[in-house]
Design a protein around this motif. Sequence first.
Motif, PDB file in Angstrom:
ATOM      1  N   HIS A 103      -6.263  -3.114 -11.092  1.00 44.48           N
ATOM      2  CA  HIS A 103      -5.809  -2.000 -12.445  1.00 44.48           C
ATOM      3  C   HIS A 103      -5.002  -3.181 -13.410  1.00 44.48           C
ATOM      4  O   HIS A 103      -4.323  -4.258 -13.024  1.00 44.48           O
ATOM      5  CB  HIS A 103      -4.983  -0.932 -12.208  1.00 44.48           C
ATOM      6  CG  HIS A 103      -4.995  -0.142 -13.353  1.00 44.48           C
ATOM      7  ND1 HIS A 103      -4.097   0.188 -14.272  1.00 44.48           N
ATOM      8  CD2 HIS A 103      -5.810   0.746 -13.604  1.00 44.48           C
ATOM      9  CE1 HIS A 103      -4.392   0.849 -15.402  1.00 44.48           C
ATOM     10  NE2 HIS A 103      -5.348   1.456 -14.731  1.00 44.48           N
ATOM     11  N   PRO A 104      -5.175  -2.945 -14.769  1.00 39.84           N
ATOM     12  CA  PRO A 104      -4.719  -4.029 -15.741  1.00 39.84           C
ATOM     13  C   PRO A 104      -3.222  -4.271 -15.754  1.00 39.84           C
ATOM     14  O   PRO A 104      -2.678  -5.003 -15.866  1.00 39.84           O
ATOM     15  CB  PRO A 104      -5.045  -3.447 -17.255  1.00 39.84           C
ATOM     16  CG  PRO A 104      -6.545  -2.705 -16.693  1.00 39.84           C
ATOM     17  CD  PRO A 104      -6.389  -2.130 -15.517  1.00 39.84           C
ATOM     18  N   ASP A 105      -2.648  -2.857 -15.303  1.00 42.70           N
ATOM     19  CA  ASP A 105      -1.094  -3.080 -14.968  1.00 42.70           C
ATOM     20  C   ASP A 105      -0.655  -3.898 -13.854  1.00 42.70           C
ATOM     21  O   ASP A 105       0.760  -4.013 -13.649  1.00 42.70           O
ATOM     22  CB  ASP A 105      -0.587  -1.652 -15.169  1.00 42.70           C
ATOM     23  CG  ASP A 105      -0.920  -0.893 -13.945  1.00 42.70           C
ATOM     24  OD1 ASP A 105      -1.580  -1.286 -13.197  1.00 42.70           O
ATOM     25  OD2 ASP A 105      -0.543   0.508 -13.826  1.00 42.70           O
ATOM     26  N   GLY A 106      -1.519  -4.301 -13.080  1.00 44.56           N
ATOM     27  CA  GLY A 106      -1.067  -5.136 -11.772  1.00 44.56           C
ATOM     28  C   GLY A 106      -1.260  -4.374 -10.566  1.00 44.56           C
ATOM     29  O   GLY A 106      -0.892  -4.818  -9.606  1.00 44.56           O
ATOM     30  N   THR A 107      -1.363  -3.040 -10.705  1.00 46.91           N
ATOM     31  CA  THR A 107      -1.462  -2.331  -9.519  1.00 46.91           C
ATOM     32  C   THR A 107      -3.007  -2.240  -9.125  1.00 46.91           C
ATOM     33  O   THR A 107      -3.730  -2.731  -9.650  1.00 46.91           O
ATOM     34  CB  THR A 107      -0.839  -0.888  -9.910  1.00 46.91           C
ATOM     35  OG1 THR A 107      -1.860  -0.079 -10.783  1.00 46.91           O
ATOM     36  CG2 THR A 107       0.427  -0.883 -10.309  1.00 46.91           C
ATOM     37  N   TYR A 108      -3.262  -1.275  -8.066  1.00 51.87           N
ATOM     38  CA  TYR A 108      -4.428  -1.195  -7.560  1.00 51.87           C
ATOM     39  C   TYR A 108      -5.049   0.093  -7.374  1.00 51.87           C
ATOM     40  O   TYR A 108      -4.267   0.983  -7.451  1.00 51.87           O
ATOM     41  CB  TYR A 108      -4.550  -1.967  -6.100  1.00 51.87           C
ATOM     42  CG  TYR A 108      -4.549  -3.410  -6.147  1.00 51.87           C
ATOM     43  CD1 TYR A 108      -5.376  -4.197  -6.351  1.00 51.87           C
ATOM     44  CD2 TYR A 108      -3.124  -3.932  -5.819  1.00 51.87           C
ATOM     45  CE1 TYR A 108      -5.350  -5.512  -6.488  1.00 51.87           C
ATOM     46  CE2 TYR A 108      -2.836  -5.395  -6.090  1.00 51.87           C
ATOM     47  CZ  TYR A 108      -4.134  -6.243  -6.212  1.00 51.87           C
ATOM     48  OH  TYR A 108      -3.640  -7.618  -6.195  1.00 51.87           O
ATOM     49  N   CYS A 129     -11.428  11.277  -3.059  1.00 46.75           N
ATOM     50  CA  CYS A 129      -9.806  11.014  -2.943  1.00 46.75           C
ATOM     51  C   CYS A 129      -9.536   9.847  -3.425  1.00 46.75           C
ATOM     52  O   CYS A 129      -9.979   8.841  -3.287  1.00 46.75           O
ATOM     53  CB  CYS A 129      -9.439  11.059  -1.445  1.00 46.75           C
ATOM     54  SG  CYS A 129      -7.718  10.735  -1.271  1.00 46.75           S
ATOM     55  N   ARG A 130      -9.034  10.022  -4.648  1.00 47.24           N
ATOM     56  CA  ARG A 130      -8.677   8.963  -5.669  1.00 47.24           C
ATOM     57  C   ARG A 130      -7.377   8.400  -5.527  1.00 47.24           C
ATOM     58  O   ARG A 130      -6.280   9.372  -5.735  1.00 47.24           O
ATOM     59  CB  ARG A 130      -9.013   9.096  -6.970  1.00 47.24           C
ATOM     60  CG  ARG A 130      -8.764   8.039  -8.111  1.00 47.24           C
ATOM     61  CD  ARG A 130      -9.259   8.344  -9.577  1.00 47.24           C
ATOM     62  NE  ARG A 130      -8.842   7.252 -10.348  1.00 47.24           N
ATOM     63  CZ  ARG A 130      -7.920   7.499 -11.340  1.00 47.24           C
ATOM     64  NH1 ARG A 130      -7.165   8.593 -11.621  1.00 47.24           N
ATOM     65  NH2 ARG A 130      -7.545   6.362 -12.116  1.00 47.24           N
ATOM     66  N   VAL A 131      -6.874   7.125  -5.023  1.00 50.09           N
ATOM     67  CA  VAL A 131      -5.757   6.573  -4.738  1.00 50.09           C
ATOM     68  C   VAL A 131      -5.285   5.617  -6.158  1.00 50.09           C
ATOM     69  O   VAL A 131      -6.280   4.537  -6.113  1.00 50.09           O
ATOM     70  CB  VAL A 131      -5.376   6.311  -3.538  1.00 50.09           C
ATOM     71  CG1 VAL A 131      -3.959   5.664  -3.090  1.00 50.09           C
ATOM     72  CG2 VAL A 131      -5.730   7.278  -2.407  1.00 50.09           C
ATOM     73  N   TYR A 132      -4.472   5.788  -6.797  1.00 48.34           N
ATOM     74  CA  TYR A 132      -4.209   4.682  -7.708  1.00 48.34           C
ATOM     75  C   TYR A 132      -3.041   4.261  -7.941  1.00 48.34           C
ATOM     76  O   TYR A 132      -1.811   5.168  -7.702  1.00 48.34           O
ATOM     77  CB  TYR A 132      -4.892   5.197  -9.053  1.00 48.34           C
ATOM     78  CG  TYR A 132      -4.223   6.560  -9.593  1.00 48.34           C
ATOM     79  CD1 TYR A 132      -3.405   6.500 -10.582  1.00 48.34           C
ATOM     80  CD2 TYR A 132      -4.927   7.756  -8.927  1.00 48.34           C
ATOM     81  CE1 TYR A 132      -3.030   7.824 -10.837  1.00 48.34           C
ATOM     82  CE2 TYR A 132      -4.376   9.036  -9.626  1.00 48.34           C
ATOM     83  CZ  TYR A 132      -3.302   9.004 -10.585  1.00 48.34           C
ATOM     84  OH  TYR A 132      -2.875  10.215 -11.107  1.00 48.34           O
ATOM     85  N   GLY A 133      -2.320   3.261  -8.759  1.00 53.26           N
ATOM     86  CA  GLY A 133      -1.113   2.922  -8.993  1.00 53.26           C
ATOM     87  C   GLY A 133      -0.166   2.431  -7.988  1.00 53.26           C
ATOM     88  O   GLY A 133       0.951   2.389  -8.260  1.00 53.26           O
ATOM     89  N   PHE A 134      -0.974   1.884  -6.878  1.00 52.61           N
ATOM     90  CA  PHE A 134      -0.146   1.384  -5.841  1.00 52.61           C
ATOM     91  C   PHE A 134      -0.106  -0.102  -5.815  1.00 52.61           C
ATOM     92  O   PHE A 134      -0.918  -0.821  -6.268  1.00 52.61           O
ATOM     93  CB  PHE A 134      -0.623   2.067  -4.538  1.00 52.61           C
ATOM     94  CG  PHE A 134      -2.168   1.591  -4.079  1.00 52.61           C
ATOM     95  CD1 PHE A 134      -2.483   0.412  -3.454  1.00 52.61           C
ATOM     96  CD2 PHE A 134      -3.117   2.311  -4.757  1.00 52.61           C
ATOM     97  CE1 PHE A 134      -3.768   0.024  -3.230  1.00 52.61           C
ATOM     98  CE2 PHE A 134      -4.529   1.897  -4.152  1.00 52.61           C
ATOM     99  CZ  PHE A 134      -4.761   0.871  -3.700  1.00 52.61           C
TER     100      PHE A 134
END
Length: 285
Positions: free
Chosen positions: A184-189, A151-156
């Motif tokens: 993540h490089p865009d500031g999310t996790y 389960c991959r959760v990203y961009g949060f």
Amino acid sequence: MEQHVEPEHWDELTQIGQNSEISGKNYVRIMRNRFNQTHGVYVWQRKFITELLEDGSVRGYQEYGFNGKEVVIFDKERMVYIPTAHEGQLLAQRWNSRRIFAEVDKSYMEEHCVAWLKKYFSYGKDELERKVRPEVRVSDKQSDEATKLHCRVYGFYPRAVDVKWVRNGRDKVLSYEAKQILPHPDGTYQIRVTVEVAPKEGDSYSCHVDHSSLEEMLIIPWEPRRRSSLYIVIGVIAGVAALALTAVLGIFAYKRISAGFSSPPCSSWRSSSPNRYRYFSLYLN
């Protein structure tokens, strides 16, 4: 920070840094003797953890370390220094013998650190309070022994998140891998939670994601792939193709025999006679 912080604040931080450098050199000398080290690079570390809660209360602690190894922690509530390594025992005893050390550290955490927290939070409030909804992807890797569910959760954003696998809607499945929330490089996790299961008939699995950006928990079901049906279809197609090829070759051989063109005997291929070229040409035609 550069746009909002007044010059007096930078001066205060500079003074604190200079004082810490002086005391740090002294503690490096002490800890070198404790660790019995006579050469190399030495690092004295001090970390403050201060948390300002919504009700206005403050909690936190301090860590002291030498060359990456924690040696002493400060319990703010009990106002006591606790050695976490043999080399930190004498240091903790020395600080505990003089209450002024604990009083200064507690005041620093509850007054200076809290004031800075409020100041910095006001400067970055828009960024710190933003909420970004997570994206979720569920996948699997199947083998004869077991099945791994990912389960991959990203961009949060913000960082805090709860991700877990649930069987049959009620039983939590423990993950055999450590849950690591990565930036993540865009500031999310992002985070990936993997479990290993042996699905039985009637079992269902789903990934549950809870985050402050969500009005209600996300529940993403895992849909098992039907590999056996696929293999049956492939086998049937391959079998039909083999039968068709056999039939075509049989018809071709029958027509050749009916026309009187049988294949030459094996000895003809090894003959030095010029007739072997005639046989070879006849066989190809």
